[in-house]
Design a protein around this motif. Structure first.
Motif, PDB file in Angstrom:
ATOM      1  N   GLN A 150     -24.643  24.745   9.021  1.00  0.00           N
ATOM      2  CA  GLN A 150     -26.116  24.796   9.018  1.00  0.00           C
ATOM      3  C   GLN A 150     -26.634  25.909   8.116  1.00  0.00           C
ATOM      4  O   GLN A 150     -27.633  25.748   7.410  1.00  0.00           O
ATOM      5  CB  GLN A 150     -26.633  25.017  10.448  1.00  0.00           C
ATOM      6  N   LYS A 151     -25.951  27.043   8.133  1.00  0.00           N
ATOM      7  CA  LYS A 151     -26.395  28.205   7.361  1.00  0.00           C
ATOM      8  C   LYS A 151     -25.797  28.217   5.946  1.00  0.00           C
ATOM      9  O   LYS A 151     -26.049  29.148   5.177  1.00  0.00           O
ATOM     10  CB  LYS A 151     -25.996  29.504   8.072  1.00  0.00           C
ATOM     11  N   GLU A 152     -25.007  27.196   5.623  1.00  0.00           N
ATOM     12  CA  GLU A 152     -24.342  27.108   4.320  1.00  0.00           C
ATOM     13  C   GLU A 152     -23.537  28.373   4.024  1.00  0.00           C
ATOM     14  O   GLU A 152     -23.661  28.997   2.964  1.00  0.00           O
ATOM     15  CB  GLU A 152     -25.365  26.822   3.211  1.00  0.00           C
ATOM     16  N   ILE A 153     -22.744  28.754   5.005  1.00  0.00           N
ATOM     17  CA  ILE A 153     -21.796  29.861   4.848  1.00  0.00           C
ATOM     18  C   ILE A 153     -20.402  29.234   4.736  1.00  0.00           C
ATOM     19  O   ILE A 153     -19.955  28.548   5.650  1.00  0.00           O
ATOM     20  CB  ILE A 153     -21.851  30.823   6.053  1.00  0.00           C
ATOM     21  N   GLN A 154     -19.770  29.423   3.596  1.00  0.00           N
ATOM     22  CA  GLN A 154     -18.431  28.853   3.400  1.00  0.00           C
ATOM     23  C   GLN A 154     -17.422  29.726   4.147  1.00  0.00           C
ATOM     24  O   GLN A 154     -17.233  30.902   3.832  1.00  0.00           O
ATOM     25  CB  GLN A 154     -18.071  28.785   1.916  1.00  0.00           C
ATOM     26  N   LEU A 155     -16.773  29.127   5.138  1.00  0.00           N
ATOM     27  CA  LEU A 155     -15.821  29.851   5.970  1.00  0.00           C
ATOM     28  C   LEU A 155     -14.411  29.549   5.487  1.00  0.00           C
ATOM     29  O   LEU A 155     -13.984  28.395   5.459  1.00  0.00           O
ATOM     30  CB  LEU A 155     -16.016  29.386   7.422  1.00  0.00           C
ATOM     31  N   LYS A 156     -13.706  30.585   5.075  1.00  0.00           N
ATOM     32  CA  LYS A 156     -12.320  30.404   4.622  1.00  0.00           C
ATOM     33  C   LYS A 156     -11.414  31.160   5.588  1.00  0.00           C
ATOM     34  O   LYS A 156     -11.326  32.398   5.537  1.00  0.00           O
ATOM     35  CB  LYS A 156     -12.147  30.906   3.184  1.00  0.00           C
TER      36      LYS A 156
ATOM     37  N   GLY B 110     -28.452  32.258  -2.087  1.00  0.00           N
ATOM     38  CA  GLY B 110     -27.276  32.041  -2.929  1.00  0.00           C
ATOM     39  C   GLY B 110     -26.033  31.726  -2.111  1.00  0.00           C
ATOM     40  O   GLY B 110     -26.061  31.740  -0.877  1.00  0.00           O
ATOM     41  N   PRO B 111     -24.918  31.451  -2.780  1.00  0.00           N
ATOM     42  CA  PRO B 111     -23.664  31.143  -2.082  1.00  0.00           C
ATOM     43  C   PRO B 111     -23.148  32.350  -1.291  1.00  0.00           C
ATOM     44  O   PRO B 111     -23.215  33.490  -1.768  1.00  0.00           O
ATOM     45  CB  PRO B 111     -22.685  30.796  -3.211  1.00  0.00           C
ATOM     46  N   ILE B 112     -22.660  32.075  -0.086  1.00  0.00           N
ATOM     47  CA  ILE B 112     -22.032  33.112   0.743  1.00  0.00           C
ATOM     48  C   ILE B 112     -20.684  32.568   1.210  1.00  0.00           C
ATOM     49  O   ILE B 112     -20.608  31.459   1.753  1.00  0.00           O
ATOM     50  CB  ILE B 112     -22.885  33.470   1.981  1.00  0.00           C
ATOM     51  N   SER B 113     -19.624  33.363   0.996  1.00  0.00           N
ATOM     52  CA  SER B 113     -18.293  33.002   1.491  1.00  0.00           C
ATOM     53  C   SER B 113     -17.819  34.086   2.447  1.00  0.00           C
ATOM     54  O   SER B 113     -17.919  35.273   2.137  1.00  0.00           O
ATOM     55  CB  SER B 113     -17.279  32.881   0.341  1.00  0.00           C
ATOM     56  N   LEU B 114     -17.307  33.661   3.602  1.00  0.00           N
ATOM     57  CA  LEU B 114     -16.755  34.580   4.599  1.00  0.00           C
ATOM     58  C   LEU B 114     -15.259  34.296   4.717  1.00  0.00           C
ATOM     59  O   LEU B 114     -14.854  33.192   5.082  1.00  0.00           O
ATOM     60  CB  LEU B 114     -17.456  34.381   5.944  1.00  0.00           C
ATOM     61  N   ILE B 115     -14.444  35.299   4.378  1.00  0.00           N
ATOM     62  CA  ILE B 115     -12.992  35.113   4.308  1.00  0.00           C
ATOM     63  C   ILE B 115     -12.324  35.896   5.438  1.00  0.00           C
ATOM     64  O   ILE B 115     -12.512  37.116   5.553  1.00  0.00           O
ATOM     65  CB  ILE B 115     -12.436  35.576   2.948  1.00  0.00           C
ATOM     66  N   GLY B 116     -11.546  35.190   6.265  1.00  0.00           N
ATOM     67  CA  GLY B 116     -10.841  35.842   7.366  1.00  0.00           C
ATOM     68  C   GLY B 116      -9.373  35.473   7.376  1.00  0.00           C
ATOM     69  O   GLY B 116      -9.016  34.327   7.049  1.00  0.00           O
ATOM     70  N   ASP B 117      -8.519  36.429   7.767  1.00  0.00           N
ATOM     71  CA  ASP B 117      -7.089  36.122   7.728  1.00  0.00           C
ATOM     72  C   ASP B 117      -6.578  35.469   9.021  1.00  0.00           C
ATOM     73  O   ASP B 117      -5.435  35.043   9.083  1.00  0.00           O
ATOM     74  CB  ASP B 117      -6.264  37.370   7.391  1.00  0.00           C
TER      75      ASP B 117
ATOM     76  N   ALA C  61     -27.767  36.727  -5.552  1.00  0.00           N
ATOM     77  CA  ALA C  61     -26.452  36.647  -6.216  1.00  0.00           C
ATOM     78  C   ALA C  61     -25.384  36.214  -5.216  1.00  0.00           C
ATOM     79  O   ALA C  61     -25.498  36.486  -4.011  1.00  0.00           O
ATOM     80  CB  ALA C  61     -26.101  38.011  -6.802  1.00  0.00           C
ATOM     81  N   PRO C  62     -24.326  35.524  -5.679  1.00  0.00           N
ATOM     82  CA  PRO C  62     -23.265  35.070  -4.774  1.00  0.00           C
ATOM     83  C   PRO C  62     -22.601  36.247  -4.055  1.00  0.00           C
ATOM     84  O   PRO C  62     -22.325  37.282  -4.673  1.00  0.00           O
ATOM     85  CB  PRO C  62     -22.257  34.384  -5.705  1.00  0.00           C
ATOM     86  N   VAL C  63     -22.383  36.073  -2.750  1.00  0.00           N
ATOM     87  CA  VAL C  63     -21.790  37.135  -1.927  1.00  0.00           C
ATOM     88  C   VAL C  63     -20.468  36.646  -1.341  1.00  0.00           C
ATOM     89  O   VAL C  63     -20.393  35.543  -0.800  1.00  0.00           O
ATOM     90  CB  VAL C  63     -22.746  37.540  -0.778  1.00  0.00           C
ATOM     91  N   ILE C  64     -19.455  37.477  -1.463  1.00  0.00           N
ATOM     92  CA  ILE C  64     -18.190  37.244  -0.762  1.00  0.00           C
ATOM     93  C   ILE C  64     -18.018  38.360   0.254  1.00  0.00           C
ATOM     94  O   ILE C  64     -18.162  39.541  -0.079  1.00  0.00           O
ATOM     95  CB  ILE C  64     -16.990  37.216  -1.727  1.00  0.00           C
ATOM     96  N   VAL C  65     -17.727  37.974   1.498  1.00  0.00           N
ATOM     97  CA  VAL C  65     -17.480  38.947   2.564  1.00  0.00           C
ATOM     98  C   VAL C  65     -16.017  38.821   2.973  1.00  0.00           C
ATOM     99  O   VAL C  65     -15.562  37.733   3.338  1.00  0.00           O
ATOM    100  CB  VAL C  65     -18.403  38.699   3.769  1.00  0.00           C
ATOM    101  N   VAL C  66     -15.293  39.928   2.905  1.00  0.00           N
ATOM    102  CA  VAL C  66     -13.872  39.940   3.266  1.00  0.00           C
ATOM    103  C   VAL C  66     -13.731  40.553   4.656  1.00  0.00           C
ATOM    104  O   VAL C  66     -14.037  41.724   4.854  1.00  0.00           O
ATOM    105  CB  VAL C  66     -13.040  40.757   2.251  1.00  0.00           C
TER     106      VAL C  66
END
Length: 412
Positions: free
Chosen positions: A77-83, A35-42, A10-15
């Motif tokens: 490479q790891k298909e981790i979306q970095l925001k 699945g999709p992984i998004s890593l969100i940093g301020d 399942a899609p994972v979002i990491v805050v």
């Protein structure tokens, strides 16, 4: 806390893009999550190490590039979306969505809160709004204070924990005059034993750091908006060029609290890193977890890594529970302190001393070995780590006897 699960991909979002958040994403891919992984940093920087901020990076011995966990290409490479430079403003648990600062909305299957912590700050009444006051929590903090470090200037360090002592050591190495004040009766009051505190007090004083214990700070005053003096509650006043504050941290729980998650000295999680919502997990400085019949929160790199990996295993349905193995370290001058276990509640301690600057302190409650502080003693640290993780408690008499090879204790 529910054990309800979704598809393991399942899609994972990491805050939170610190050590715990980075570890969750990296471990998910290692465990085969597709699945999709998004890593969100301020922050604007890619995820980086924080311990060198008060040590090697502050000294100028580490570049920004060396601070990064991985180069940017790793995330592609790891298909981790970095925001990066992005804040999460709201969690909608019913719709399983997060709303970002720019108004956009991202859906999640699992959400991991690795929101970390922030420094306790001086308030306006204490002079906290003046220029020349610094905290050590981010690369931006250290970059901002770096120009202050000029030989001969006087820096006041408020707080005698690890951050304060490390900043004091760097300041002394760079030729500054250093005064460190600690309101508690001794330095390291909350995090280390009397024996370890005595060693580091002497170390700093031998490097001309003026350590003042049991001294309560009252307020900072300044001129033209910049700090110039520090006033203590005993009436003493210090003229200062700048101030570094290290008086502890707050876990960042606001986002979780606003979403209605249970909070107990941090975001409350179970042994599988799940919060009171089965689709939201938490890891790192912000999370409190069950340990030996209590609930604790650990502020350490080791915990952020281990708990981050445990959260990833929960998501891919391969969890065997998070079993904390507390360890910490601190570098001050030419001394490395390594700690394994938690010494709180010990009723006796035995010291194994090889030389003035090479020793280990072993803490017992009754006959149980709880923790070991190893000072310039990596071999003692490694043996102690294995003993504590195996639940073995050697006799204090054997530990203190220099004729006993520590490695032999592993097989006794």
């Amino acid at each position: 806390m529910s054990s309800e699960t979704l598809d393991r991909n399942a899609p994972v979002i990491v805050v939170g893009a610190g050590q715990a958040g980075f570890t969750v994403c990296s471990k998910l891919r290692d465990l085969g999550h597709s699945g999709p992984i998004s890593l969100i940093g301020d922050e604007e920087q890619p995820p980086y190490q924080r311990p060198p901020l008060s040590k090697g990076y502050l000294l100028g011995e580490m570049t920004q590039e060396r601070m990064l966990f991985r180069p940017l290409a790793f995330y592609d490479q790891k298909e981790i979306q970095l925001k990066l430079g992005t804040r999460v403003e709201h969690i909608d648990r019913n719709r399983r969505e997060v709303r970002l600062g720019d108004g956009s909305v991202l859906p999640y299957g699992y959400l991991v809160l690795a929101t970390g912590s922030r420094p306790r700050v001086l308030n306006k009444d204490q002079g906290g709004a003046l220029d020349g006051i610094y905290y050590v929590r981010s690369m931006a903090d250290t970059n901002k204070m770096a120009p202050e470090f000029k030989p001969g200037r006087h820096v006041l360090v408020i707080g005698g924990g690890y951050i304060g002592l490390e900043a004091a050591a760097v300041s002394a190495k760079l030729g500054l005059r250093v005064t460190l004040i600690e309101s508690a009766p001794r330095i390291l009051q909350r995090v280390a034993s009397t024996e370890t505190a005595c060693f580091f007090r002497d170390l700093h004083r031998n490097h001309a750091v003026d350590i003042r214990e049991g001294v309560e700070f009252a307020t900072l005053t300044g001129q033209d908006g910049r700090v110039t003096h520090a006033h203590m509650k005993d009436g003493s006043v210090l003229a200062v060029d700048f101030v570094i504050v290290g008086i502890g941290i707050h876990p960042n729980t606001e986002l979780a609290q606003e979403a209605g998650l249970e909070i107990e000295n941090g975001i409350k999680v179970d042994a599988n890193c799940r919060t009171s919502d089965p689709f939201i997990l938490a890891a790192g400085d912000c999370a409190s977890f069950p340990w030996k019949g209590n609930r604790i929160r650990l502020e350490s790199v080791g915990n952020a890594i281990d708990q981050g990996e445990a959260a990833a295993r929960t998501i891919v349905q391969a969890s065997d529970g998070y079993k904390a193995k507390p360890w910490f370290w601190s570098d001050q001058f030419d001394i490395k302190l390594q700690i394994v276990g938690l010494a709180g509640g010990h009723d006796s301690a035995v010291t194994r001393r090889l030389s003035q600057n090479a020793l280990s302190i072993w803490y017992y409650r009754g006959e149980e070995l709880l923790a070991v502080d190893a000072i310039n003693q990596p071999a003692a640290y490694m043996v102690a780590k294995r003993l504590i993780e195996a639940g073995k408690s050697p006799e204090p008499k054997a530990v203190a006897d220099l004729d006993v090879d520590l490695k032999s204790l592993l097989h006794s």
